[in-house]
Design an enzyme around this catalytic site. Structure first.
Site, PDB file in Angstrom:
ATOM      1  CE  LYS A  53      -6.848   5.704 -10.495  1.00 41.26           C
ATOM      2  NZ  LYS A  53      -7.600   6.511  -9.543  1.00 41.26           N
ATOM      3  CG  ASP A  73      -9.807   3.551  -8.738  1.00 41.35           C
ATOM      4  OD1 ASP A  73      -8.985   2.918  -9.423  1.00 41.35           O
ATOM      5  OD2 ASP A  73      -9.479   4.445  -7.935  1.00 41.35           O
ATOM      6  CD  GLU A  83     -14.025   3.348  -6.035  1.00 41.96           C
ATOM      7  OE1 GLU A  83     -13.351   2.703  -5.222  1.00 41.96           O
ATOM      8  OE2 GLU A  83     -13.733   4.506  -6.399  1.00 41.96           O
TER       9      GLU A  83
END
Length: 219
Positions: free
Chosen positions: A56, A83, A150
């Site tokens: 991310k 995540d 994730e």
């Protein structure tokens, strides 16, 4: 709004955290590739079409922390954003999804934290996918860090639909017109029907193939 890094040591910590998440992704990806190769060797079939992975961005991390009311610190990022490291496994058939999930669960060094089965229980939008939150140990020179990853497992058709939904949500900032949202839900229904028909067709092909092999063996 930016992640709070006040000292040089914070910058070093940020780089190390990103290194750890990237390393966790590499380990999961390698495991999945090995399992896919083994499946091909044993069953002459690859359940995994392809794998996508990403870490991310800082902007996305900050946005998620802000959404849930947390200060944008590295500590909060690691603790509350699950995540940061994400991997998406794309397969051909719905049955493959659960087979892949089972293979992941059977890995002795992977710990499953939670599961969200959006195939059995789709989101209101029509979204379908199988989500696993796991931890995997990352071995550094001086310690072992259990790192969250994730994993999303879905069919090619589900992934195509989810990609379109993401683009629509991005363009309309989550406020798409009703007729577009309704059309998306209808498309999700069609995708689910397509997945079912493709799975049924594949199973019929496998049965015919096995029957022909049995006949040849008898002859």
């Amino acid at each position: 709004m930016e992640l709070v890094v006040q000292r040089d040591s914070d910058i070093d910590n940020w780089k190390e955290v990103m290194l750890i998440y990237s390393s966790a992704l590499k380990q999961i990806s390698t495991k999945l590739e090995i399992l896919n190769d083994e499946f091909q060797h044993v069953h002459r079939y690859n359940p995994i079409e392809h794998i996508k992975s990403r870490v991310k961005t800082p902007e996305s991390i900050v946005k998620k922390l802000k959404k849930h009311g947390y200060e944008s610190t590295i500590q909060n990022m690691v603790e509350y954003v699950n995540d940061i490291a994400g991997i998406r496994v794309i397969c051909s058939f719905t049955s493959d999804i659960y087979q892949i999930a089972e293979m992941i669960r059977n890995q002795s060094d992977i710990k499953v934290i939670s599961i969200k089965d959006y195939i059995v229980n789709p989101k209101k939008s029509g979204y379908k996918s199988y989500h696993m939150l796991v931890t995997i140990p990352v071995y550094l020179s001086d310690r072992i860090v259990d790192t969250k990853v994730e994993i999303q497992i879905r069919t090619v058709a589900m992934d195509f639909w989810a990609s379109l939904e993401h683009k629509i949500n991005y363009k309309f900032e989550g406020n798409a017109p009703d007729h577009i949202r309704n059309e998306l839900v209808e498309c999700a229904r069609m995708v689910a029907e397509l997945d079912e028909r493709m799975l049924s067709l594949n199973e019929e092909i496998q049965m015919i193939h096995q029957g022909s092999q049995t006949e040849e063996a008898i002859v």
